[in-house]
Design an enzyme around this catalytic site. Structure first.
Site, PDB file in Angstrom:
ATOM      1  N   ASP A   1     -25.702   4.043  41.133  1.00  0.00           N
ATOM      2  CA  ASP A   1     -25.307   2.662  41.431  1.00  0.00           C
ATOM      3  C   ASP A   1     -23.825   2.518  41.082  1.00  0.00           C
ATOM      4  O   ASP A   1     -23.144   3.515  40.780  1.00  0.00           O
ATOM      5  CB  ASP A   1     -26.218   1.659  40.688  1.00  0.00           C
ATOM      6  CG  ASP A   1     -25.939   1.585  39.189  1.00  0.00           C
ATOM      7  OD1 ASP A   1     -25.170   2.421  38.659  1.00  0.00           O
ATOM      8  OD2 ASP A   1     -26.502   0.688  38.528  1.00  0.00           O
TER       9      ASP A   1
ATOM     10  N   CYS B   1     -26.831   5.885  36.565  1.00  0.00           N
ATOM     11  CA  CYS B   1     -26.504   4.455  36.511  1.00  0.00           C
ATOM     12  C   CYS B   1     -25.816   4.213  35.172  1.00  0.00           C
ATOM     13  O   CYS B   1     -25.404   5.169  34.509  1.00  0.00           O
ATOM     14  CB  CYS B   1     -27.730   3.568  36.751  1.00  0.00           C
ATOM     15  SG  CYS B   1     -28.980   3.586  35.449  1.00  0.00           S
TER      16      CYS B   1
ATOM     17  N   HIS C   1     -39.542  23.268  30.105  1.00  0.00           N
ATOM     18  CA  HIS C   1     -40.876  22.807  29.707  1.00  0.00           C
ATOM     19  C   HIS C   1     -41.492  21.802  30.678  1.00  0.00           C
ATOM     20  O   HIS C   1     -42.705  21.771  30.843  1.00  0.00           O
ATOM     21  CB  HIS C   1     -40.818  22.162  28.313  1.00  0.00           C
ATOM     22  CG  HIS C   1     -40.644  23.162  27.210  1.00  0.00           C
ATOM     23  ND1 HIS C   1     -40.797  22.847  25.880  1.00  0.00           N
ATOM     24  CD2 HIS C   1     -40.334  24.481  27.242  1.00  0.00           C
ATOM     25  CE1 HIS C   1     -40.588  23.925  25.137  1.00  0.00           C
ATOM     26  NE2 HIS C   1     -40.292  24.935  25.945  1.00  0.00           N
TER      27      HIS C   1
ATOM     28  N   ARG D   1     -22.463   5.055  31.049  1.00  0.00           N
ATOM     29  CA  ARG D   1     -21.886   4.262  29.957  1.00  0.00           C
ATOM     30  C   ARG D   1     -22.326   4.802  28.599  1.00  0.00           C
ATOM     31  O   ARG D   1     -22.051   4.203  27.563  1.00  0.00           O
ATOM     32  CB  ARG D   1     -22.284   2.791  30.118  1.00  0.00           C
ATOM     33  CG  ARG D   1     -21.717   2.172  31.379  1.00  0.00           C
ATOM     34  CD  ARG D   1     -22.240   0.764  31.645  1.00  0.00           C
ATOM     35  NE  ARG D   1     -21.727   0.267  32.917  1.00  0.00           N
ATOM     36  CZ  ARG D   1     -22.337  -0.649  33.653  1.00  0.00           C
ATOM     37  NH1 ARG D   1     -23.470  -1.195  33.246  1.00  0.00           N
ATOM     38  NH2 ARG D   1     -21.812  -1.037  34.797  1.00  0.00           N
TER      39      ARG D   1
ATOM     40  N   ARG E   1     -49.569  21.737  31.556  1.00  0.00           N
ATOM     41  CA  ARG E   1     -49.175  20.361  31.204  1.00  0.00           C
ATOM     42  C   ARG E   1     -48.549  19.635  32.403  1.00  0.00           C
ATOM     43  O   ARG E   1     -48.809  18.451  32.624  1.00  0.00           O
ATOM     44  CB  ARG E   1     -48.213  20.405  30.012  1.00  0.00           C
ATOM     45  CG  ARG E   1     -48.929  20.903  28.769  1.00  0.00           C
ATOM     46  CD  ARG E   1     -48.011  21.399  27.696  1.00  0.00           C
ATOM     47  NE  ARG E   1     -48.792  22.007  26.615  1.00  0.00           N
ATOM     48  CZ  ARG E   1     -48.284  22.758  25.660  1.00  0.00           C
ATOM     49  NH1 ARG E   1     -46.991  23.024  25.629  1.00  0.00           N
ATOM     50  NH2 ARG E   1     -49.057  23.265  24.726  1.00  0.00           N
TER      51      ARG E   1
HETATM   52  C1  RB5 Z   1     -25.831  -2.245  36.140  1.00  0.00           C
HETATM   53  O1  RB5 Z   1     -25.048  -3.209  35.539  1.00  0.00           O
HETATM   54  C2  RB5 Z   1     -26.749  -1.611  35.111  1.00  0.00           C
HETATM   55  O2  RB5 Z   1     -27.772  -2.498  34.790  1.00  0.00           O
HETATM   56  C3  RB5 Z   1     -27.308  -0.318  35.633  1.00  0.00           C
HETATM   57  O3  RB5 Z   1     -26.277   0.549  35.937  1.00  0.00           O
HETATM   58  C4  RB5 Z   1     -28.216   0.462  34.703  1.00  0.00           C
HETATM   59  O4  RB5 Z   1     -27.661   0.606  33.432  1.00  0.00           O
HETATM   60  C5  RB5 Z   1     -29.625   0.027  34.671  1.00  0.00           C
HETATM   61  O5  RB5 Z   1     -30.491   0.653  34.041  1.00  0.00           O
END
Ligand code: RB5
Length: 156
Positions: free
Chosen positions: A8, A71, A104, A115, A142
């Protein structure tokens, strides 16, 4: 080897980094992988489920061997990918977990949080994931049980 990558907006910058790392620097069995970029293609706000599912469906269809999804935290897009039957997406924040996810869990999608990890650590995580190979044996039993759970969930 073919790898689909998707993110994203929160993962866009790291996706660009990892796409070029995979396509230009990483070698698998002496060859560079073919990387298919499934978007997003800018930092304009989008919804992570759309990209997690796009990559996951390419893996399940056999169009690619593996997926990488990114994301902000890696959480939302890994949840989305794991909704697709046949997907074992592993959200990894360190190289050890990434290698184990392959050895595994036979993970077929790697999820990263842009982030959470910086580009240097993310490269190491990606390298560890693709260096690992499924160990089979007791782990196969498993993973078979994980597959059976998918059948139960869909009423098969
Ligand atoms: C987007 O702002 C953020 O919510 C998305 O990148 C992610 O961290 C969601 O899990």
């Amino acid at each position: 080897m073919k790898i689909a990558i998707g993110s994203d907006h929160g993962g866009f910058q790291l996706k660009e980094e990892i796409r070029s790392y995979l396509a230009e620097e990483m070698e698998q069995d002496g060859a560079k992988p073919e990387v298919i970029d499934m978007g997003t293609f800018s930092e304009e706000s989008v919804d992570y489920p759309d990209y997690g599912v796009k990559v996951a469906k390419a893996v399940v269809a056999g169009d690619v061997d593996f997926g990488v999804v990114i994301c902000g935290t890696g959480i939302g897009i890994s949840i989305a990918a794991n909704k697709v039957p046949g997907i074992r997406a592993a959200l990894c924040g360190d190289p050890f977990s990434a290698r184990m996810a392959r050895e595994h869990n036979d993970a077929n999608v790697l999820a990263l949080g842009a982030r959470v990890v910086g580009p240097g650590l993310a490269r190491e995580i990606v390298a560890a994931f693709f260096a690992g190979a499924f160990a089979g044996g007791r782990h196969a039993r498993r993973v078979d049980k994980l597959r059976a759970l998918e059948g139960q969930a869909s009423g098969e």
